[in-house]
Design a protein around this motif. Structure first.
Motif: not given
Length: 179
Positions: A3-6, A42, A46, A55, A57
């Motif tokens: 799971e990657r950071q949102p 952002q 990545r 994901h 947020r």
């Protein structure tokens, strides 16, 4: 799969998503970009593979009556509009590249013909024949520089934008209200 950071974007109000808030350092507002610009910046830094789940947020400091589904729909609609616009840009760039390539190939052919004529001109000194013969060939190949640049490099920014906006449109979007 790990799971990657949102990707997290914090906004004062939902309107800041598409319109930049006024820059007011004395009131603690330092951001000059819209929420979408922050999000794109952002996501752009990545490394993600096409098709990889993203994901997002979105945190709102002030309460709003706009529902989460409406915010998600607005983000996806915005991305779809930008994708359509960038696809038109790609078509325009590719057409310009094809036109430049045709012109460049014609210029190369003319230079090659003149080079052949210069090399065959026995009445000219050897130095002059080599100067014009080789110089015209080089000039012809240099004439293809811009068409190649258009076809190879000018298409990359719109393609990159399309990829980013597709990733955002397909992302899981959480809307958090911190107020």
């Amino acid at each position: 799969m790990v799971e990657r950071q949102p990707v997290i974007v914090v906004l004062d109000q939902v309107e800041d998503l598409f319109a930049a808030a006024s820059f007011a350092p004395l009131q603690g507002r330092f951001e000059t970009r819209t929420g979408m610009q922050q999000l794109l910046d952002q996501v752009a830094v990545r490394r993600f593979r096409p098709g990889e789940a993203l994901h997002l947020r979105l945190a709102l400091r002030q309460s709003t009556e706009v529902g989460d589904d409406a915010i998600r729909a607005a983000i996806r609609g915005y991305c779809a509009a930008v994708i359509d616009d960038r696809q038109l840009d790609l078509k325009r760039i590719r057409r310009a590249g094809r036109n430049a390539l045709l012109l460049g190939l014609g210029f190369l052919a003319a230079c090659m013909a003149l080079s052949t004529a210069a090399n065959a001109a026995t009445f000219l000194p050897e130095f002059v024949r080599r100067l014009f013969g080789e110089g015209l060939v080089i000039a012809g190949w240099v004439g293809l520089w811009r068409p190649i640049e258009v076809m190879l490099f000018d298409t990359r920014p719109p393609q990159h934008d399309i990829r980013l906006h597709r990733a955002i449109a397909a992302a899981e979007i959480d809307v958090l209200r911190t107020a």
